[in-house]
Design an enzyme around this catalytic site. Structure first.
Site, PDB file in Angstrom:
ATOM      1  N   LYS A 115       0.809  -1.222   0.000  1.00 34.52           N
ATOM      2  CA  LYS A 115       0.000   0.000   0.000  1.00 34.52           C
ATOM      3  C   LYS A 115       0.836   1.263   0.000  1.00 34.52           C
ATOM      4  O   LYS A 115       0.360   2.323  -0.391  1.00 34.52           O
ATOM      5  CB  LYS A 115      -0.972   0.004   1.188  1.00 34.52           C
ATOM      6  CG  LYS A 115      -1.903  -1.185   1.118  1.00 34.52           C
ATOM      7  CD  LYS A 115      -3.273  -0.936   1.648  1.00 34.52           C
ATOM      8  CE  LYS A 115      -4.170  -2.044   1.126  1.00 34.52           C
ATOM      9  NZ  LYS A 115      -5.443  -2.156   1.691  1.00 34.52           N
ATOM     10  N   LYS A 198      -4.911 -10.110  -6.919  1.00 35.78           N
ATOM     11  CA  LYS A 198      -6.014 -10.416  -6.010  1.00 35.78           C
ATOM     12  C   LYS A 198      -7.245  -9.575  -6.369  1.00 35.78           C
ATOM     13  O   LYS A 198      -7.102  -8.420  -6.766  1.00 35.78           O
ATOM     14  CB  LYS A 198      -5.543 -10.059  -4.585  1.00 35.78           C
ATOM     15  CG  LYS A 198      -6.521 -10.393  -3.495  1.00 35.78           C
ATOM     16  CD  LYS A 198      -5.985  -9.981  -2.142  1.00 35.78           C
ATOM     17  CE  LYS A 198      -6.406  -8.577  -1.787  1.00 35.78           C
ATOM     18  NZ  LYS A 198      -6.409  -8.255  -0.361  1.00 35.78           N
ATOM     19  N   LYS A 201     -10.989  -4.672  -3.337  1.00 37.06           N
ATOM     20  CA  LYS A 201     -12.019  -3.634  -3.452  1.00 37.06           C
ATOM     21  C   LYS A 201     -11.452  -2.269  -3.792  1.00 37.06           C
ATOM     22  O   LYS A 201     -12.184  -1.362  -4.125  1.00 37.06           O
ATOM     23  CB  LYS A 201     -12.861  -3.584  -2.190  1.00 37.06           C
ATOM     24  CG  LYS A 201     -12.105  -3.376  -0.915  1.00 37.06           C
ATOM     25  CD  LYS A 201     -13.009  -3.735   0.261  1.00 37.06           C
ATOM     26  CE  LYS A 201     -12.271  -3.521   1.561  1.00 37.06           C
ATOM     27  NZ  LYS A 201     -12.967  -3.995   2.714  1.00 37.06           N
TER      28      LYS A 201
HETATM   29  P1  AMP Z   1     -10.392  -6.301   3.431  1.00 37.57           P
HETATM   30  O1  AMP Z   1     -11.121  -6.156   2.153  1.00 37.57           O
HETATM   31  O2  AMP Z   1      -8.921  -6.161   3.249  1.00 37.57           O
HETATM   32  O3  AMP Z   1     -10.960  -5.516   4.592  1.00 37.57           O
HETATM   33  O4  AMP Z   1     -10.596  -7.822   3.814  1.00 37.57           O
HETATM   34  C1  AMP Z   1     -11.682  -8.330   4.537  1.00 37.57           C
HETATM   35  C2  AMP Z   1     -11.627  -9.836   4.549  1.00 37.57           C
HETATM   36  O5  AMP Z   1     -11.825 -10.355   3.220  1.00 37.57           O
HETATM   37  C3  AMP Z   1     -10.264 -10.395   5.002  1.00 37.57           C
HETATM   38  O6  AMP Z   1     -10.516 -11.576   5.765  1.00 37.57           O
HETATM   39  C4  AMP Z   1      -9.578 -10.734   3.713  1.00 37.57           C
HETATM   40  O7  AMP Z   1      -8.627 -11.750   3.896  1.00 37.57           O
HETATM   41  C5  AMP Z   1     -10.750 -11.209   2.839  1.00 37.57           C
HETATM   42  N1  AMP Z   1     -10.453 -10.991   1.407  1.00 37.57           N
HETATM   43  C6  AMP Z   1     -10.273  -9.798   0.788  1.00 37.57           C
HETATM   44  N2  AMP Z   1     -10.034  -9.957  -0.542  1.00 37.57           N
HETATM   45  C7  AMP Z   1     -10.045 -11.314  -0.757  1.00 37.57           C
HETATM   46  C8  AMP Z   1      -9.854 -12.134  -1.937  1.00 37.57           C
HETATM   47  N3  AMP Z   1      -9.609 -11.599  -3.126  1.00 37.57           N
HETATM   48  N4  AMP Z   1      -9.930 -13.467  -1.784  1.00 37.57           N
HETATM   49  C9  AMP Z   1     -10.181 -14.022  -0.579  1.00 37.57           C
HETATM   50  N5  AMP Z   1     -10.372 -13.313   0.555  1.00 37.57           N
HETATM   51  C10 AMP Z   1     -10.312 -11.970   0.484  1.00 37.57           C
END
Ligand code: AMP
Ligand code: TRP
Length: 332
Positions: A115, A198, A201
């Site tokens: 990041k 990956k 979002k």
């Molecule tokens: P975040 O979007 O970083 O707040 O992630 C929230 C949760 O979603 C965390 O447990 C991440 O590990 C999971 N996560 C986010 N993106 C992915 C992805 N592309 N594949 C699997 N898990 C994800």
């Protein structure tokens, strides 16, 4: 909170739009912890401040995640659903814990490196660097046994373990040392437009957003990048695009990758993609209906108020224990 179950804890940051990756890697798995564990599932709003965010977007995303939690099947009677910023003990424990984390180990965190890579020094807030300490505080406060997350968060949970062990070594058994729980299939859903990245979002290309309408979802899946071989065969290296779609299918159908491969052995890519689109829509469309339903009225506020009260009951006890251990005077 009357049960004596062990704690499973997880959270999602209210930044950007949630994706199918969040659903498969995190959301979808939370309710399955409700029988064996007591889940503490929260909205990591203080973590959302680590990169610039519009205030209105932060407020709206916070409500969205609360509604997504409920729509995924989390039951406020079985789980504690809360907002991180409503429980001040998170910030307080993070302030204490940061003295036990080292610059070196923090600099090695992949998420920080990713990041901050494209930012200059004046753009990198201190919060982005200390993010994993706050995350460790989130986890440790609730005597957490398991932390269900996607693979990208594994390193942060490992750091949490290191901090807990380091602290216990110095002060006796103050903290429970948590373990990470990563889904067998779907731990890392990739972008549909670039399967080497990956699904994230903060990068809208190739994402399926949880609020996308049916037409958009179908269109994105049908135009997903696939590979040369034209056979539904799992090979992350040589066929990352089709393998990613197989992972999505397997995760949402509870089939193994081998079963998916057998099921579509004679299908071409077009047929397979249509089946993936059907499956994704059959899961997400009813999920969106439940989400909209939970946004009505003041139900979410009630859930979050109840959750914060429950969470604080546990968190305040842990914090007292920590203060006692390190010698912070507490008036009676
Ligand atoms: P975040 O979007 O970083 O707040 O992630 C929230 C949760 O979603 C965390 O447990 C991440 O590990 C999971 N996560 C986010 N993106 C992915 C992805 N592309 N594949 C699997 N898990 C994800
Ligand atoms: N860092 C996590 C993410 O970006 C969100 C999070 C914050 C979290 N605190 C947590 C996840 C504690 C699990 C446990 O996805």
């Amino acid at each position: 909170m009357q049960d004596n179950k062990q704690t499973a804890l997880s959270g999602i940051k209210p930044t950007g739009r949630l994706t199918l990756g969040n659903y498969i890697g995190a959301l979808k798995n939370f309710p399955s912890f409700q029988e064996q564990y007591h889940p503490f599932i929260f909205i990591a709003d203080l973590h959302a401040l680590t990169l610039p965010i519009d205030p209105e977007e932060l407020r709206q995303n916070t409500l969205d995640i609360a509604a997504f939690y409920l729509a995924s099947g989390l039951d406020p009677e079985k789980s504690t659903i809360f907002l991180q910023s409503m429980v001040h003990e998170h910030s307080e424990l993070a302030t204490i814990l940061q003295n036990y984390a080292y610059m070196g180990e923090m600099s090695r965190m992949t998420q920080f490196k990713d990041k901050s890579r494209n930012l200059n020094e004046k753009q990198i807030g201190l919060g982005l660097f200390t993010y994993p300490v706050l995350m460790a505080a989130d986890i440790i406060l609730y005597d957490t046994k398991v932390v269900p997350v996607g693979e990208d968060q594994k390193q942060h949970v490992e750091l949490t373990r290191d901090l807990a062990i380091r602290f216990n070594h110095r002060y006796g058994d103050v903290f429970v040392v948590p373990e990470v729980s990563i889904p067998k299939t779907g731990k890392r859903i990739m972008s549909l437009s670039d399967p080497s990245k990956k699904m994230s979002k903060s990068d809208p290309k190739g994402d399926i957003f949880l609020k996308d309408d049916e037409k958009t979802i179908r269109k994105k899946i049908m135009s997903a990048v696939t590979d040369m071989e034209s056979r539904v065969h799992y090979d992350c290296e040589k066929q990352p695009g089709i393998s990613n779609l197989m992972t999505i299918y397997a995760s949402l159908s509870s089939l193994t990758i081998e079963e998916v491969e057998a099921k579509f052995a004679t299908s071409n890519y077009g047929t397979f993609k249509r089946e993936v689109a059907d499956l994704v829509c059959s899961v997400l469309i009813p999920f969106q209906e439940r989400y909209r339903h939970f946004l009505e009225g003041d139900y979410i506020d009630k859930v979050l108020t109840k959750g914060a009260k429950e969470a604080q009951e546990v968190a305040s006890k842990t914090l007292k224990r920590v203060k006692q251990a390190i010698g912070i005077y507490q008036v009676k």
